[in-house]
Design a protein around this motif. Sequence first.
Motif, PDB file in Angstrom:
ATOM      1  N   ASP A  77       0.784  -1.266  -0.168  1.00 37.46           N
ATOM      2  CA  ASP A  77      -0.049  -0.049  -0.053  1.00 37.46           C
ATOM      3  C   ASP A  77       0.949   1.282  -0.016  1.00 37.46           C
ATOM      4  O   ASP A  77       0.508   2.218   0.707  1.00 37.46           O
ATOM      5  CB  ASP A  77      -0.859   0.138   1.174  1.00 37.46           C
ATOM      6  N   GLY A  78       2.040   1.186  -0.586  1.00 44.45           N
ATOM      7  CA  GLY A  78       2.717   2.378  -0.802  1.00 44.45           C
ATOM      8  C   GLY A  78       3.659   2.973   0.093  1.00 44.45           C
ATOM      9  O   GLY A  78       4.405   3.677   0.331  1.00 44.45           O
ATOM     10  N   LYS A  79       3.676   1.821   1.070  1.00 42.79           N
ATOM     11  CA  LYS A  79       4.819   1.721   2.324  1.00 42.79           C
ATOM     12  C   LYS A  79       5.642   0.743   2.218  1.00 42.79           C
ATOM     13  O   LYS A  79       5.553  -0.433   1.824  1.00 42.79           O
ATOM     14  CB  LYS A  79       3.868   1.814   3.481  1.00 42.79           C
ATOM     15  N   LEU A  80       7.162   1.027   2.525  1.00 42.57           N
ATOM     16  CA  LEU A  80       8.058   0.182   2.721  1.00 42.57           C
ATOM     17  C   LEU A  80       8.641  -0.039   4.135  1.00 42.57           C
ATOM     18  O   LEU A  80       8.634   0.738   4.738  1.00 42.57           O
ATOM     19  CB  LEU A  80       9.441   0.870   1.755  1.00 42.57           C
ATOM     20  N   TYR A  81       8.343  -1.678   4.403  1.00 43.43           N
ATOM     21  CA  TYR A  81       8.655  -1.974   5.642  1.00 43.43           C
ATOM     22  C   TYR A  81       9.898  -2.714   6.127  1.00 43.43           C
ATOM     23  O   TYR A  81      10.345  -2.609   7.100  1.00 43.43           O
ATOM     24  CB  TYR A  81       7.356  -2.896   5.954  1.00 43.43           C
ATOM     25  N   PHE A  82      10.658  -3.006   4.940  1.00 42.48           N
ATOM     26  CA  PHE A  82      11.995  -3.409   5.375  1.00 42.48           C
ATOM     27  C   PHE A  82      12.892  -3.813   3.770  1.00 42.48           C
ATOM     28  O   PHE A  82      12.121  -3.554   2.740  1.00 42.48           O
ATOM     29  CB  PHE A  82      11.981  -4.908   6.121  1.00 42.48           C
ATOM     30  N   ILE A  83      13.985  -3.723   3.838  1.00 38.48           N
ATOM     31  CA  ILE A  83      14.650  -4.019   2.621  1.00 38.48           C
ATOM     32  C   ILE A  83      15.645  -5.170   2.562  1.00 38.48           C
ATOM     33  O   ILE A  83      16.529  -5.447   3.387  1.00 38.48           O
ATOM     34  CB  ILE A  83      15.835  -2.622   2.497  1.00 38.48           C
ATOM     35  N   PRO A  84      15.335  -6.230   1.891  1.00 44.76           N
ATOM     36  CA  PRO A  84      16.151  -7.538   1.864  1.00 44.76           C
ATOM     37  C   PRO A  84      17.328  -7.150   1.149  1.00 44.76           C
ATOM     38  O   PRO A  84      17.434  -6.528   0.122  1.00 44.76           O
ATOM     39  CB  PRO A  84      15.199  -8.439   0.899  1.00 44.76           C
ATOM     40  N   THR A  85      18.508  -7.592   1.632  1.00 44.02           N
ATOM     41  CA  THR A  85      19.889  -7.283   1.040  1.00 44.02           C
ATOM     42  C   THR A  85      20.431  -8.802   0.679  1.00 44.02           C
ATOM     43  O   THR A  85      21.316  -8.699  -0.071  1.00 44.02           O
ATOM     44  CB  THR A  85      20.577  -6.779   2.169  1.00 44.02           C
ATOM     45  N   THR A  86      20.042  -9.828   1.110  1.00 43.17           N
ATOM     46  CA  THR A  86      20.500 -11.252   0.858  1.00 43.17           C
ATOM     47  C   THR A  86      19.264 -12.053   0.468  1.00 43.17           C
ATOM     48  O   THR A  86      18.107 -11.572   0.784  1.00 43.17           O
ATOM     49  CB  THR A  86      21.149 -11.807   1.917  1.00 43.17           C
ATOM     50  N   GLY A  87      19.559 -13.286  -0.129  1.00 41.30           N
ATOM     51  CA  GLY A  87      18.305 -14.114  -0.298  1.00 41.30           C
ATOM     52  C   GLY A  87      18.390 -15.828   0.039  1.00 41.30           C
ATOM     53  O   GLY A  87      19.582 -16.134   0.257  1.00 41.30           O
ATOM     54  N   THR A  88      17.678 -16.335   0.015  1.00 42.83           N
ATOM     55  CA  THR A  88      17.410 -17.770   0.340  1.00 42.83           C
ATOM     56  C   THR A  88      16.099 -18.753  -0.101  1.00 42.83           C
ATOM     57  O   THR A  88      15.240 -17.971  -0.410  1.00 42.83           O
ATOM     58  CB  THR A  88      17.745 -18.342   1.967  1.00 42.83           C
ATOM     59  N   THR A  89      16.666 -20.023  -0.370  1.00 36.66           N
ATOM     60  CA  THR A  89      15.465 -20.820  -0.682  1.00 36.66           C
ATOM     61  C   THR A  89      15.577 -22.181   0.001  1.00 36.66           C
ATOM     62  O   THR A  89      16.689 -22.235   0.713  1.00 36.66           O
ATOM     63  CB  THR A  89      15.306 -20.994  -2.194  1.00 36.66           C
ATOM     64  N   CYS A  90      15.025 -23.339  -0.330  1.00 37.37           N
ATOM     65  CA  CYS A  90      15.176 -24.305   0.429  1.00 37.37           C
ATOM     66  C   CYS A  90      15.814 -25.726  -0.689  1.00 37.37           C
ATOM     67  O   CYS A  90      15.257 -25.462  -1.978  1.00 37.37           O
ATOM     68  CB  CYS A  90      14.172 -25.041   1.177  1.00 37.37           C
ATOM     69  N   ARG A  91      16.860 -26.582  -0.365  1.00 32.99           N
ATOM     70  CA  ARG A  91      17.137 -27.722  -1.152  1.00 32.99           C
ATOM     71  C   ARG A  91      17.160 -28.902  -0.412  1.00 32.99           C
ATOM     72  O   ARG A  91      17.303 -28.997   0.907  1.00 32.99           O
ATOM     73  CB  ARG A  91      18.541 -27.452  -1.788  1.00 32.99           C
ATOM     74  N   ILE A 120      24.032 -39.291   8.191  1.00 33.02           N
ATOM     75  CA  ILE A 120      22.642 -38.959   7.555  1.00 33.02           C
ATOM     76  C   ILE A 120      23.044 -38.813   6.146  1.00 33.02           C
ATOM     77  O   ILE A 120      23.762 -38.148   5.590  1.00 33.02           O
ATOM     78  CB  ILE A 120      21.990 -37.914   8.138  1.00 33.02           C
ATOM     79  N   GLY A 121      22.054 -39.456   5.300  1.00 25.30           N
ATOM     80  CA  GLY A 121      22.499 -39.522   3.863  1.00 25.30           C
ATOM     81  C   GLY A 121      21.775 -38.270   3.182  1.00 25.30           C
ATOM     82  O   GLY A 121      22.337 -37.544   2.262  1.00 25.30           O
ATOM     83  N   MET A 122      20.563 -37.867   3.757  1.00 24.16           N
ATOM     84  CA  MET A 122      19.887 -36.683   3.009  1.00 24.16           C
ATOM     85  C   MET A 122      19.112 -35.910   4.027  1.00 24.16           C
ATOM     86  O   MET A 122      18.328 -36.486   4.901  1.00 24.16           O
ATOM     87  CB  MET A 122      18.853 -37.328   2.040  1.00 24.16           C
ATOM     88  N   TYR A 123      18.759 -34.872   3.838  1.00 26.62           N
ATOM     89  CA  TYR A 123      17.713 -33.954   4.420  1.00 26.62           C
ATOM     90  C   TYR A 123      17.532 -32.613   3.671  1.00 26.62           C
ATOM     91  O   TYR A 123      18.287 -32.265   2.664  1.00 26.62           O
ATOM     92  CB  TYR A 123      18.348 -33.620   6.063  1.00 26.62           C
ATOM     93  N   MET A 124      16.685 -31.651   4.238  1.00 29.34           N
ATOM     94  CA  MET A 124      16.271 -30.772   3.432  1.00 29.34           C
ATOM     95  C   MET A 124      16.363 -29.403   4.225  1.00 29.34           C
ATOM     96  O   MET A 124      16.012 -29.464   5.510  1.00 29.34           O
ATOM     97  CB  MET A 124      14.787 -30.706   3.075  1.00 29.34           C
ATOM     98  N   SER A 125      16.962 -28.203   3.813  1.00 32.15           N
ATOM     99  CA  SER A 125      17.034 -27.169   4.597  1.00 32.15           C
ATOM    100  C   SER A 125      17.277 -25.883   3.778  1.00 32.15           C
ATOM    101  O   SER A 125      17.261 -26.012   2.215  1.00 32.15           O
ATOM    102  CB  SER A 125      18.000 -27.274   5.747  1.00 32.15           C
ATOM    103  N   TYR A 126      17.599 -24.723   4.264  1.00 36.80           N
ATOM    104  CA  TYR A 126      17.769 -23.442   3.502  1.00 36.80           C
ATOM    105  C   TYR A 126      19.048 -23.333   2.668  1.00 36.80           C
ATOM    106  O   TYR A 126      20.019 -23.804   3.391  1.00 36.80           O
ATOM    107  CB  TYR A 126      17.597 -22.258   4.439  1.00 36.80           C
ATOM    108  N   SER A 127      18.976 -22.889   1.759  1.00 33.38           N
ATOM    109  CA  SER A 127      20.557 -22.969   1.091  1.00 33.38           C
ATOM    110  C   SER A 127      21.335 -21.775   1.473  1.00 33.38           C
ATOM    111  O   SER A 127      22.466 -22.114   1.273  1.00 33.38           O
ATOM    112  CB  SER A 127      19.978 -22.497  -0.517  1.00 33.38           C
ATOM    113  N   HIS A 128      21.097 -20.890   2.186  1.00 32.76           N
ATOM    114  CA  HIS A 128      21.923 -19.763   2.487  1.00 32.76           C
ATOM    115  C   HIS A 128      22.784 -20.043   3.635  1.00 32.76           C
ATOM    116  O   HIS A 128      24.219 -19.724   3.853  1.00 32.76           O
ATOM    117  CB  HIS A 128      21.535 -18.540   2.758  1.00 32.76           C
ATOM    118  N   ALA A 129      22.475 -21.159   4.509  1.00 31.59           N
ATOM    119  CA  ALA A 129      23.061 -21.636   5.750  1.00 31.59           C
ATOM    120  C   ALA A 129      24.039 -22.497   5.625  1.00 31.59           C
ATOM    121  O   ALA A 129      24.876 -22.571   6.437  1.00 31.59           O
ATOM    122  CB  ALA A 129      22.054 -22.022   6.645  1.00 31.59           C
TER     123      ALA A 129
END
Length: 480
Positions: A157-171, A291-300
């Motif tokens: 609604d025309g208001k800026l609440y935060f600014i992301p500077t890095t990014g992540t997803t899951c793998r 452990i053979g496999m697990y899922m988590s965030y890509s940035h970490a």
Amino acid sequence: MKLRRLSGILMAGIMAVGTLAGCSGAKTDATTAAAGGQTAAQTEAEKAQSTGGEKTVIKVWSKDRHDATYVQNKVDEYNASNTDNIQVDYQLYTDNYAQAIDMALQSGELPDILVQQEQMFDKYVNEGQWADFYDYMDSDMKEYFKSVIYPGYNELDGKLYFIPTTGTTCRLFYNKEIFDRVGITEPPKTLEEVVEYAKKINTELSKEGIYGFAENMKSASSGLQRSMCIGLERETGLVRGYDFVKGEYDFTQWGDTLKLWKELLSDECAFPGCESLDIDPLRTQFAAGKIGMYMSYSHAEPGVYQNQFPMDSSKWDCVPIPTVGGKTTGKQYFTGTGGYVINAKSPNVEKAFKVYKDIFANEDYLIGYYEGGFGVSILPSVIAKAKPAQDFQDKKWLLINDIDALLPKPPHTAFASGMVVEGEDMYKTCESIYYGNADIDSTLKDLTDRYNKAYQEAVKNGSGHEVKIANYDPMNPTLQ
């Protein structure tokens, strides 16, 4: 479209990130996890107050342990050098971050600046809790960060609440040595293969204490939001079960995936005790080759296995989270990280914004953050100037890729405080299936009905609004 430009930036050249540690635990010291949770900045702030100092104390809360030492050093530098009579009090929370914020709001003790986290942001954004950055940004700052301003995401609604500077997803992360030992020649492409591989590893190596699959299932929401739910976005084209074309929830499409997850978390496939496992204990076992496999965030994970739980980088890799039959009908969650919100009800909003700008939005800070491996930068200027590390050169799926996208918010996050679902949420309901005897079809039908009822009631009583996107294409998602 900005998202395409962002993806291009992230994929261009060699993007890398080095060290990043884990992010679970309780309130801790930002540097040494000393008892009681006091940070060095907090102690100094209290000294200043107790000796009659006139410094304005700006409190900052973070949920991230992985960058705590880096951030604390920057805070200490600022406290020692700023001429504005400001003292920054930096405090670290982890597992209990959202709960701590809830309690602070109830008691009127919310800090001035907080690391942005989706759950708490969505819960309070419609209550006027977060300040509009546009009220304090000058033209140079607006120009610098314009590529990471997304209407419908951080600009509402025309208001800026935060600014992301890095990014992540899951793998899906896998141990290459374990795969080699049991004759698996390539990582899984389907969820059925994940189950097959996990059973094979358990059958052949469990006597040595090596198991096929694990997930941090102590918290259903924490475990599923970094794993099953992400795969379901690609598989079904729905975001947390919500269909933006029809404007309704449909969790019945989760049935085939939950059948396989029930197998995956059984004794035939899983590391013993997954039901009470946190993410860092899981990572410890993965680093130890158990452990053979697990899922988590890509940035970490790169930093986790470089610093926190050392593991030879050549022993692990990651791939997209597999889906049932390899089905792909949509993009999956990508989110910006590195953002901060400011408490709009703080008596020191202007000074809080100055602290945010001088420390966390400073280019030198952002370059050091990227080069130190604490997050994958999404800022063109930082990417052009930084010299990031090796892991992201070698493991392409750690990067934001063309399967990832910023996704629109379904009703239960678009107006989180205004939509009240009766009974257990989607995560606990799934838990009743994979760790219980709940019937899949009837349970998912009931979950669908409960969420749609809550959504419709929110629209009817004005605590929510209709969420539909005309001609929405899950393979080319739009935020509005």
